[in-house]
Design an enzyme around this catalytic site. Sequence first.
Site, short mmCIF file in Angstrom:
data_model
loop_
_atom_site.label_atom_id
_atom_site.label_comp_id
_atom_site.label_asym_id
_atom_site.label_seq_id
_atom_site.Cartn_x
_atom_site.Cartn_y
_atom_site.Cartn_z
N LYS A 173 0.84 -1.21 0.00
CA LYS A 173 0.00 0.00 0.00
C LYS A 173 0.88 1.26 0.00
CE LYS A 173 -0.27 -0.42 5.03
NZ LYS A 173 -1.03 -1.08 6.11
N TYR A 208 13.42 31.08 6.94
CA TYR A 208 12.17 31.71 7.35
C TYR A 208 12.12 31.96 8.85
CZ TYR A 208 9.83 30.85 2.85
OH TYR A 208 9.47 30.86 1.54
C1 LIG Z 1 -0.16 -2.03 6.81
C2 LIG Z 1 -0.69 -3.33 7.30
C3 LIG Z 1 0.16 -4.44 7.44
C4 LIG Z 1 1.66 -4.36 7.30
O1 LIG Z 1 2.24 -4.03 8.54
P1 LIG Z 1 3.83 -3.95 8.72
O2 LIG Z 1 3.98 -3.56 10.15
O3 LIG Z 1 4.29 -2.89 7.79
O4 LIG Z 1 4.37 -5.29 8.39
C5 LIG Z 1 -0.42 -5.66 7.75
N1 LIG Z 1 -1.75 -5.77 7.94
C6 LIG Z 1 -2.58 -4.73 7.85
C7 LIG Z 1 -4.04 -4.93 8.09
C8 LIG Z 1 -2.08 -3.46 7.55
O5 LIG Z 1 -2.92 -2.42 7.47
#
Ligand SMILES: *Cc1c(COP(=O)(O)O)cnc(C)c1O
Length: 366
Positions: A36, A262
């Site tokens: 993702k 800034y």
């Molecule tokens: C993002 C996510 C993962 C991955 O988790 P990591 O800690 O990056 O391995 C696994 N399961 C779900 C439901 C997630 O949203």
Amino acid sequence: MIGETVLEINLKSLAHNFEYLKSKIKSSTKVMGVVKAFAYGSEAGEVALKLQELGIDFFAVAYTNEGVKLREVGVTQPILVLHPQSMHFETLIQNCLTPSIYSKFVLDHFIASAEAHKQKNYPIHLKLNTGFNRLGFANQELDGVIEKLRTTKAVQVEGVYSHLAASEDLKEKEFSLSQIKNYEAMSSQLIHQLGYKPLKHLCNTSGILNYPEAHHDMVRTGIGLHGYSNDFAVDAALKPIATLKTIISQIHEVQPGESVGYNRKFIAEKFTKTATLPLGHADGINRIYGKGKNYVSIKGEKAPIIGNVCMDMIMVDVTHINCKEGDEVIVFGPELSAEVFANLAGSISYELITSVSQRIKRKIIN
Ligand SMILES: *Cc1c(COP(=O)(O)O)cnc(C)c1O
């Protein structure tokens, strides 16, 4: 040749991390690669295709459009959409994506959509709320789920899963064990009533490392593939796949009493040599990293970020470094951990690496 700001993605390191994580699970346990958010800010298509070549079993994305993009580049393995929105169900079905069904509302809508598109046994994964209280069915809703599933042949439960809230935090071990227990009770009840056995999955990266008894049929890993594990001892065995590099655009000689940037948040107490770098808060180097909290690496030396971070630039102190315009700068990577960089300002590797803006070029190293 003089470079520019670039995020290098090393696919050899990705393969190393994948093999390391596989060494922590049984050979019969399947692996879901969570890609993702542009594969944690890297390059989802290239990363997913490499993982597919390495034999990964499943993918997960957060939203439907992320899954569509993976299909467009040639990902053929199943893709679980963790948080689909009902308005995208038609697109989801057309792209053979697998929805995570987390509420009665979403179940009703998805079944209606699958029936309207004349689907038979379309795979879905049911998400159970075992204590995270983010998405998922409560225990008392499961009878209703079974009843609804009995009314249709359009869908079939391919997976039953949940998510751990604090798998990386061993101070919360008791809570994680209670989640594991809830998951076992709820999934057993569901499977008993379904009369067939879907894939069970619960662990994320830290779950893989800390709760081997809870691996079930499949594990889900995101951050581990990128070379971070929420545990510095394990990080030593992993390889960060992403290196954020930039260059020195200009060097300034700042006299005592003069200010930089800034709101004049850096005032030179003594003669200071500064370097201006072409990346800023619009690129994910947020303002929290400024005013001396963080540093970048130039010629192997620490150059503190001084003053306020600008939208497109940061200024760093290079008084003590023998460097010139055009020289390379490392923001994070294998030599300068994104976890360490993030922790300096109270953030985590996940947030830092997923924030690298899309205007920064990705360069794939294979
Ligand atoms: C993002 C996510 C993962 C991955 O988790 P990591 O800690 O990056 O391995 C696994 N399961 C779900 C439901 C997630 O949203």
